[in-house]
Write a protein that holds these residues in place. Structure first.
Motif, PDB file in Angstrom:
ATOM      1  N   GLY A  68       5.721  10.883  17.623  1.00 47.03           N
ATOM      2  CA  GLY A  68       5.129  11.985  16.872  1.00 47.03           C
ATOM      3  C   GLY A  68       5.961  12.383  15.670  1.00 47.03           C
ATOM      4  O   GLY A  68       5.428  12.633  14.584  1.00 47.03           O
ATOM      5  N   ILE A  69       7.277  12.444  15.854  1.00 46.24           N
ATOM      6  CA  ILE A  69       8.173  12.811  14.749  1.00 46.24           C
ATOM      7  C   ILE A  69       8.118  11.767  13.639  1.00 46.24           C
ATOM      8  O   ILE A  69       7.984  12.090  12.453  1.00 46.24           O
ATOM      9  CB  ILE A  69       9.616  12.972  15.267  1.00 46.24           C
ATOM     10  N   LEU A  70       8.225  10.495  14.023  1.00 46.55           N
ATOM     11  CA  LEU A  70       8.173   9.417  13.038  1.00 46.55           C
ATOM     12  C   LEU A  70       6.828   9.377  12.334  1.00 46.55           C
ATOM     13  O   LEU A  70       6.755   9.163  11.113  1.00 46.55           O
ATOM     14  CB  LEU A  70       8.451   8.080  13.722  1.00 46.55           C
ATOM     15  N   ASN A  71       5.768   9.608  13.084  1.00 46.64           N
ATOM     16  CA  ASN A  71       4.430   9.574  12.515  1.00 46.64           C
ATOM     17  C   ASN A  71       4.247  10.662  11.466  1.00 46.64           C
ATOM     18  O   ASN A  71       3.677  10.425  10.383  1.00 46.64           O
ATOM     19  CB  ASN A  71       3.396   9.715  13.630  1.00 46.64           C
ATOM     20  N   ARG A  72       4.726  11.859  11.767  1.00 49.29           N
ATOM     21  CA  ARG A  72       4.628  12.949  10.783  1.00 49.29           C
ATOM     22  C   ARG A  72       5.447  12.641   9.538  1.00 49.29           C
ATOM     23  O   ARG A  72       5.024  12.929   8.416  1.00 49.29           O
ATOM     24  CB  ARG A  72       5.093  14.268  11.420  1.00 49.29           C
ATOM     25  N   TYR A  73       6.639  12.053   9.737  1.00 42.27           N
ATOM     26  CA  TYR A  73       7.481  11.696   8.597  1.00 42.27           C
ATOM     27  C   TYR A  73       6.775  10.685   7.694  1.00 42.27           C
ATOM     28  O   TYR A  73       6.760  10.844   6.458  1.00 42.27           O
ATOM     29  CB  TYR A  73       8.804  11.125   9.090  1.00 42.27           C
ATOM     30  N   LEU A  74       6.180   9.649   8.274  1.00 38.74           N
ATOM     31  CA  LEU A  74       5.517   8.612   7.487  1.00 38.74           C
ATOM     32  C   LEU A  74       4.323   9.166   6.715  1.00 38.74           C
ATOM     33  O   LEU A  74       4.139   8.853   5.530  1.00 38.74           O
ATOM     34  CB  LEU A  74       5.068   7.472   8.390  1.00 38.74           C
ATOM     35  N   THR A  75       3.528   9.986   7.370  1.00 38.94           N
ATOM     36  CA  THR A  75       2.345  10.511   6.691  1.00 38.94           C
ATOM     37  C   THR A  75       2.721  11.530   5.625  1.00 38.94           C
ATOM     38  O   THR A  75       2.109  11.565   4.560  1.00 38.94           O
ATOM     39  CB  THR A  75       1.374  11.152   7.697  1.00 38.94           C
ATOM     40  N   ASP A  76       3.735  12.350   5.876  1.00 43.35           N
ATOM     41  CA  ASP A  76       4.188  13.313   4.864  1.00 43.35           C
ATOM     42  C   ASP A  76       4.749  12.580   3.647  1.00 43.35           C
ATOM     43  O   ASP A  76       4.472  12.959   2.498  1.00 43.35           O
ATOM     44  CB  ASP A  76       5.258  14.247   5.442  1.00 43.35           C
ATOM     45  N   ARG A  77       5.551  11.538   3.902  1.00 44.45           N
ATOM     46  CA  ARG A  77       6.120  10.786   2.776  1.00 44.45           C
ATOM     47  C   ARG A  77       5.030  10.093   1.972  1.00 44.45           C
ATOM     48  O   ARG A  77       5.054  10.091   0.729  1.00 44.45           O
ATOM     49  CB  ARG A  77       7.113   9.739   3.299  1.00 44.45           C
ATOM     50  N   TYR A  78       4.040   9.535   2.654  1.00 45.83           N
ATOM     51  CA  TYR A  78       2.937   8.869   1.962  1.00 45.83           C
ATOM     52  C   TYR A  78       2.160   9.868   1.102  1.00 45.83           C
ATOM     53  O   TYR A  78       1.811   9.580  -0.046  1.00 45.83           O
ATOM     54  CB  TYR A  78       2.002   8.214   2.972  1.00 45.83           C
ATOM     55  N   ALA A  79       1.903  11.045   1.660  1.00 43.23           N
ATOM     56  CA  ALA A  79       1.160  12.060   0.911  1.00 43.23           C
ATOM     57  C   ALA A  79       1.916  12.483  -0.346  1.00 43.23           C
ATOM     58  O   ALA A  79       1.313  12.652  -1.420  1.00 43.23           O
ATOM     59  CB  ALA A  79       0.889  13.274   1.802  1.00 43.23           C
ATOM     60  N   LYS A  80       3.226  12.643  -0.236  1.00 44.83           N
ATOM     61  CA  LYS A  80       4.026  13.023  -1.401  1.00 44.83           C
ATOM     62  C   LYS A  80       4.031  11.917  -2.451  1.00 44.83           C
ATOM     63  O   LYS A  80       3.931  12.186  -3.657  1.00 44.83           O
ATOM     64  CB  LYS A  80       5.456  13.342  -0.969  1.00 44.83           C
ATOM     65  N   GLU A  81       4.145  10.667  -2.006  1.00 47.96           N
ATOM     66  CA  GLU A  81       4.127   9.545  -2.945  1.00 47.96           C
ATOM     67  C   GLU A  81       2.782   9.444  -3.657  1.00 47.96           C
ATOM     68  O   GLU A  81       2.735   9.186  -4.869  1.00 47.96           O
ATOM     69  CB  GLU A  81       4.429   8.239  -2.203  1.00 47.96           C
ATOM     70  N   GLN A  82       1.702   9.665  -2.926  1.00 44.42           N
ATOM     71  CA  GLN A  82       0.382   9.629  -3.546  1.00 44.42           C
ATOM     72  C   GLN A  82       0.206  10.749  -4.557  1.00 44.42           C
ATOM     73  O   GLN A  82      -0.387  10.563  -5.622  1.00 44.42           O
ATOM     74  CB  GLN A  82      -0.706   9.716  -2.465  1.00 44.42           C
ATOM     75  N   GLN A  83       0.749  11.919  -4.228  1.00 40.14           N
ATOM     76  CA  GLN A  83       0.674  13.045  -5.156  1.00 40.14           C
ATOM     77  C   GLN A  83       1.449  12.741  -6.436  1.00 40.14           C
ATOM     78  O   GLN A  83       0.983  13.045  -7.545  1.00 40.14           O
ATOM     79  CB  GLN A  83       1.226  14.304  -4.487  1.00 40.14           C
ATOM     80  N   MET A  84       2.610  12.121  -6.302  1.00 40.35           N
ATOM     81  CA  MET A  84       3.407  11.752  -7.470  1.00 40.35           C
ATOM     82  C   MET A  84       2.692  10.703  -8.319  1.00 40.35           C
ATOM     83  O   MET A  84       2.715  10.768  -9.556  1.00 40.35           O
ATOM     84  CB  MET A  84       4.775  11.239  -7.025  1.00 40.35           C
ATOM     85  N   ARG A  85       2.034   9.737  -7.677  1.00 37.91           N
ATOM     86  CA  ARG A  85       1.274   8.734  -8.422  1.00 37.91           C
ATOM     87  C   ARG A  85       0.141   9.375  -9.204  1.00 37.91           C
ATOM     88  O   ARG A  85      -0.120   9.030 -10.358  1.00 37.91           O
ATOM     89  CB  ARG A  85       0.701   7.674  -7.463  1.00 37.91           C
ATOM     90  N   GLN A  86      -0.544  10.312  -8.562  1.00 37.32           N
ATOM     91  CA  GLN A  86      -1.658  10.981  -9.224  1.00 37.32           C
ATOM     92  C   GLN A  86      -1.176  11.816 -10.404  1.00 37.32           C
ATOM     93  O   GLN A  86      -1.815  11.839 -11.470  1.00 37.32           O
ATOM     94  CB  GLN A  86      -2.411  11.863  -8.223  1.00 37.32           C
ATOM     95  N   GLN A  87      -0.061  12.498 -10.229  1.00 41.11           N
ATOM     96  CA  GLN A  87       0.490  13.295 -11.330  1.00 41.11           C
ATOM     97  C   GLN A  87       0.908  12.407 -12.491  1.00 41.11           C
ATOM     98  O   GLN A  87       0.659  12.736 -13.661  1.00 41.11           O
ATOM     99  CB  GLN A  87       1.684  14.103 -10.827  1.00 41.11           C
ATOM    100  N   ALA A  88       1.540  11.268 -12.187  1.00 37.85           N
ATOM    101  CA  ALA A  88       1.951  10.335 -13.234  1.00 37.85           C
ATOM    102  C   ALA A  88       0.745   9.772 -13.966  1.00 37.85           C
ATOM    103  O   ALA A  88       0.756   9.631 -15.204  1.00 37.85           O
ATOM    104  CB  ALA A  88       2.787   9.207 -12.630  1.00 37.85           C
ATOM    105  N   LEU A  89      -0.311   9.468 -13.225  1.00 38.80           N
ATOM    106  CA  LEU A  89      -1.526   8.943 -13.836  1.00 38.80           C
ATOM    107  C   LEU A  89      -2.187   9.988 -14.720  1.00 38.80           C
ATOM    108  O   LEU A  89      -2.655   9.686 -15.830  1.00 38.80           O
ATOM    109  CB  LEU A  89      -2.494   8.489 -12.748  1.00 38.80           C
TER     110      LEU A  89
END
Length: 352
Positions: free
Chosen positions: A317-338
């Motif tokens: 559960g801890i690892l899963n939350r970490y992976l999904t939170d990191r992915y969401a932040k990376e996607q947000q950064m990609r969208q902002q850059a775009l």
């Protein structure tokens, strides 16, 4: 229409990642081995491992298909929409990268669509190995019904897949082409023009129930869904390899599954009834079955698994939350850059 191998392709096959990459070769080679009907192919490669990437590049050069490659993992509808952006044929077939097809599968789907004017055609989908033996989905039901038993009527969802778990050989003679309500995205043919009417696939469905949503939208818009048993395919779920683990854990993350279920509930104004409660209780079950279970059996030699489950399930559960939170932040950064790139003066001048 004369269905001839010499006709110009009317179908684009869009292959998308489902939950792993380690079955890529077997799936893709089955398409080229068992498909005589003319087709184009677009392969959506959502950050596959280097070995798989090289195989796809070499095969694309040999076979002449297009690859859409991203350096990040993709949710299913995001991948399908990327592939759809390259489609200019009458029909599109979405197929997962862990599906094995059988001879004549594509022609049977097109013939059904042509003869019935169907908007969506689903094949007889089987599951597991040996291939083409155990039914996964032979059509089904998906619709909203009004429960008037309580003081306030409630909108509830009916979902049912026909013949799941039965052996093909025992029911083959009973299966006939028919109008239905449900086709799964493991493999489905769609009349491309419907997207002009209903828009793209809903990308807020991140990992589940997107097929229910799309089928209901199409039927709401006056389209039809058909089941075609003369087309047979099999999806082959297997435990992920080491190189699949990251994507598998994201793909079946608690966050993605809950977000998808909540989207289904809110979009269709459904009561949060026993259907949803049962789904919430099963959140994360794929990771437990495919990763945690086998891992604990290896560590304990099949003995005293309870202690390891007591430790590993919370860690998962801890690892899963970490992976999904990191992915969401990376996607947000990609969208902002775009967004910044598209709004910069240089970009504006070049586009002008």
């Amino acid at each position: 229409m004369e269905l001839s191998p010499m006709t110009e392709p009317q179908v684009t096959i869009v292959v998308v990642p489902r939950e792993r990459f380690s079955y890529t070769r077997e799936s893709l080679e089955s398409i080229y081995e068992y498909t005589d009907f003319p087709f184009k192919l677009v392969y959506v490669d959502g950050n596959s491992p280097k070995k798989v990437q090289r195989y796809l590049e070499e095969t694309a050069q040999a076979k002449g298909f297009e690859i859409i490659r991203t350096d990040y993992y993709l949710s299913p509808n995001k991948a399908r929409n990327l592939g759809l952006s390259r489609v200019n044929t009458k029909y599109v077939v979405f197929i997962d990268n862990d599906v094995i097809v059988s001879p004549g599968w594509l022609q049977a789907l097109v013939e059904c669509a042509e003869e019935t004017n169907a908007t969506i055609v689903g094949p007889l989908v089987c599951q597991h190995k040996p291939i083409h033996e155990i039914v996964h989905c032979a059509g089904g039901e998906t619709h909203i019904w009004i429960d008037k038993k309580s003081e306030i009527p409630r909108r509830r969802l009916r979902e049912k897949m026909y013949k799941q778990g039965t052996r093909v050989e025992t029911i083959r003679d009973q299966l006939q082409r028919k109008q239905t309500e449900l086709a799964e995205f493991h493999c489905t043919l769609i009349r491309t023009e419907i997207f002009q009417k209903v828009g793209l696939l809903d990308e807020t469905f991140l990992n589940t129930k997107e097929h229910l949503d799309f089928c209901m939208i199409v039927m709401q818009a006056g389209g039809t869904v058909y089941f075609e048993p003369n087309s047979i395919v099999t999806y082959v779920p297997e435990p992920p390899s080491w190189t699949d683990l990251h994507y598998y854990m994201l793909r079946w993350s608690d966050a993605w599954q809950l977000a998808s279920l909540h989207r289904l509930r809110d979009k269709w104004n459904l009561a949060e009834d026993g259907y949803f409660q049962a789904k919430y209780k099963k959140v994360g079950w794929r990771r437990k079955m495919a990763i945690i279970g086998p891992f604990t059996r290896i560590l304990t030699f099949g003995l005293s698994e309870r202690l390891f489950n007591f430790i590993l399930v919370p860690l998962d559960g801890i690892l899963n939350r970490y992976l999904t939170d990191r992915y969401a932040k990376e996607q947000q950064m990609r969208q902002q850059a775009l967004t910044q790139q598209n709004s910069s003066p240089t970009t504006a001048l070049s586009q002008g």
